[in-house]
Design an enzyme around this catalytic site. Structure first.
Site, mmCIF file in Angstrom:
data_model
loop_
_atom_site.group_PDB
_atom_site.id
_atom_site.type_symbol
_atom_site.label_atom_id
_atom_site.label_comp_id
_atom_site.label_asym_id
_atom_site.label_seq_id
_atom_site.Cartn_x
_atom_site.Cartn_y
_atom_site.Cartn_z
ATOM 1 N N SER A 86 -25.360 -40.616 -7.804
ATOM 2 C CA SER A 86 -24.136 -40.726 -7.008
ATOM 3 C C SER A 86 -24.307 -41.800 -5.934
ATOM 4 O O SER A 86 -25.074 -42.741 -6.096
ATOM 5 C CB SER A 86 -23.802 -39.366 -6.397
ATOM 6 O OG SER A 86 -24.908 -38.868 -5.674
ATOM 7 N N LEU A 87 -23.587 -41.645 -4.833
ATOM 8 C CA LEU A 87 -23.603 -42.591 -3.712
ATOM 9 C C LEU A 87 -23.132 -43.982 -4.141
ATOM 10 O O LEU A 87 -23.714 -45.001 -3.745
ATOM 11 C CB LEU A 87 -24.995 -42.678 -3.069
ATOM 12 C CG LEU A 87 -25.524 -41.391 -2.421
ATOM 13 C CD1 LEU A 87 -26.932 -41.597 -1.879
ATOM 14 C CD2 LEU A 87 -24.603 -40.908 -1.329
ATOM 15 N N CYS A 88 -22.106 -44.014 -4.997
ATOM 16 C CA CYS A 88 -21.544 -45.305 -5.426
ATOM 17 C C CYS A 88 -20.022 -45.278 -5.288
ATOM 18 O O CYS A 88 -19.306 -45.780 -6.162
ATOM 19 C CB CYS A 88 -21.968 -45.638 -6.842
ATOM 20 S SG CYS A 88 -21.795 -44.316 -8.044
ATOM 21 N N GLY A 89 -19.538 -44.698 -4.211
ATOM 22 C CA GLY A 89 -18.102 -44.685 -3.937
ATOM 23 C C GLY A 89 -17.331 -43.879 -4.972
ATOM 24 O O GLY A 89 -17.764 -42.809 -5.404
ATOM 25 N N PHE A 91 -16.805 -44.690 -8.052
ATOM 26 C CA PHE A 91 -17.144 -45.182 -9.390
ATOM 27 C C PHE A 91 -17.053 -44.067 -10.433
ATOM 28 O O PHE A 91 -16.329 -44.183 -11.435
ATOM 29 C CB PHE A 91 -18.550 -45.786 -9.364
ATOM 30 C CG PHE A 91 -19.034 -46.307 -10.686
ATOM 31 C CD1 PHE A 91 -18.656 -47.554 -11.135
ATOM 32 C CD2 PHE A 91 -19.874 -45.539 -11.482
ATOM 33 C CE1 PHE A 91 -19.112 -48.038 -12.358
ATOM 34 C CE2 PHE A 91 -20.327 -46.016 -12.701
ATOM 35 C CZ PHE A 91 -19.938 -47.267 -13.135
#
Length: 322
Positions: A86-89, A91
């Site tokens: 995760s941690l990709c907005g 996406f």
């Protein structure tokens, strides 16, 4: 109002978070650069195959095989590309949203049990299993290490099912990488292959920059106009083909290669888009942390000044009473 100790603790906490987001942004930038190189190395093969198919099909208008012939849809498959982490907005959220919409649209016509999901990425696989979809296998390792042979195996498996009549339509859902600041959510038909649509698709990519800025967007617009001018300059095609042994055999060799390339290209686009989205998300988080630090430092200085003023007033008041 929080005490000086609490504000100081928050400043320390935000500083630690900022260091993490800044480091993750640099890691994502490095991975994005490698993903861009992978796309750049693939482009010459894609360009040559496209030129061969475009020239051949322009001369042989009636060329038809089982792989580019539409038929009534009774069973369908979706190959969905997401990330493993995760941690990709937004996406993964955008991919999952498009997948659910596609499954619901097919479920109304052919039933949910007739829709197969091929998840490339742990996030979409977990969501698909949670929603009770018909998940076929696991391809999460492709996101970490894109592999041509595994893409070919997946494409051959889907192609064989389509050839045998087990599937009537296959679609790809992924992010098309245009630049570090622009990734376009895409849903396109994989089988049957619509050659005209595939050859006319968006080829624009900025593979030289990892900056998500207005300048990079202007770069893409300039090159898009240049590509349009090049397309307007019609070049004569060699229509004097000698087909050996026959047209169907040649197409049955070329179209599967194009299918393999479509899966691999979608994977590379998705991986590059993931790193670009994570880089932008971490940059935004770092900027927010900087802004929060400025506010906390201002609040700390005000509280400290107020505490000093109160102590001075107490001292002055005590001396006056004495």
């Amino acid at each position: 109002m929080p005490s000086l100790k609490e504000i100081k603790g928050r400043i320390s906490s935000v500083n630690s978070t900022r260091k993490i987001t800044s480091a993750m942004k640099m890691v994502a930038s490095s991975k994005l650069h490698h993903a861009q190189l992978a796309i750049q190395n693939m482009l010459p093969y894609e360009t040559m195959l496209e030129h061969i198919l475009k020239s051949f099909l322009a001369a042989e208008v009636e060329a038809q095989t089982v792989f580019n012939t539409e038929r009534p849809v009774k069973r369908a498959a979706l190959v969905v590309f997401s990330s493993n982490s995760s941690l990709c907005g937004g996406f993964n959220a955008n991919i999952i949203k498009m997948m659910t919409h596609a499954v619901e649209a097919y479920a109304e016509k052919i039933g949910m049990e007739n829709v197969e999901i091929y998840p490339v990425g742990r996030k979409v696989e977990e969501k698909a299993r949670k929603l009770g979809y018909n998940v076929q296998g696991s391809f999460a390792d492709l996101c970490d290490k894109p592999n041509v042979q595994q893409c070919i195996d997946l494409a051959m498996n889907l192609g064989q099912k389509f050839y045998d009549g087990e599937l009537d339509k296959v679609e790809l859902i992924y992010h098309h990488f245009k630049s570090a600041g622009s990734q376009i959510l895409t849903r396109k038909t994989f089988l049957p292959i619509d050659v005209e649509t595939e050859l006319d698709r968006d080829h624009e990519r900025d593979l030289t920059s990892i900056a998500a800025t207005k300048e990079s967007q202007e770069y893409l617009r300039r090159h898009a106009r240049q590509r349009e001018r090049e397309r307007e300059e019609v070049k004569p095609l060699n229509d004097n083909f000698i087909v050996e042994p026959d047209m169907n055999t040649v197409l049955e060799q070329l179209l599967p290669k194009m299918a393999h390339l479509m899966v691999y290209t979608a994977l590379l686009d998705s991986v590059a888009s993931e790193h670009a989205a994570r880089m932008v998300a971490m940059q935004t988080a770092t900027d927010n942390a900087d802004e929060l630090l400025r506010d906390l430092n201002l609040q700390y200085n005000k509280s400290r000044q107020q505490a000093i003023t109160s102590e001075l007033l107490d001292i002055v008041g005590g001396s006056v009473n004495n």
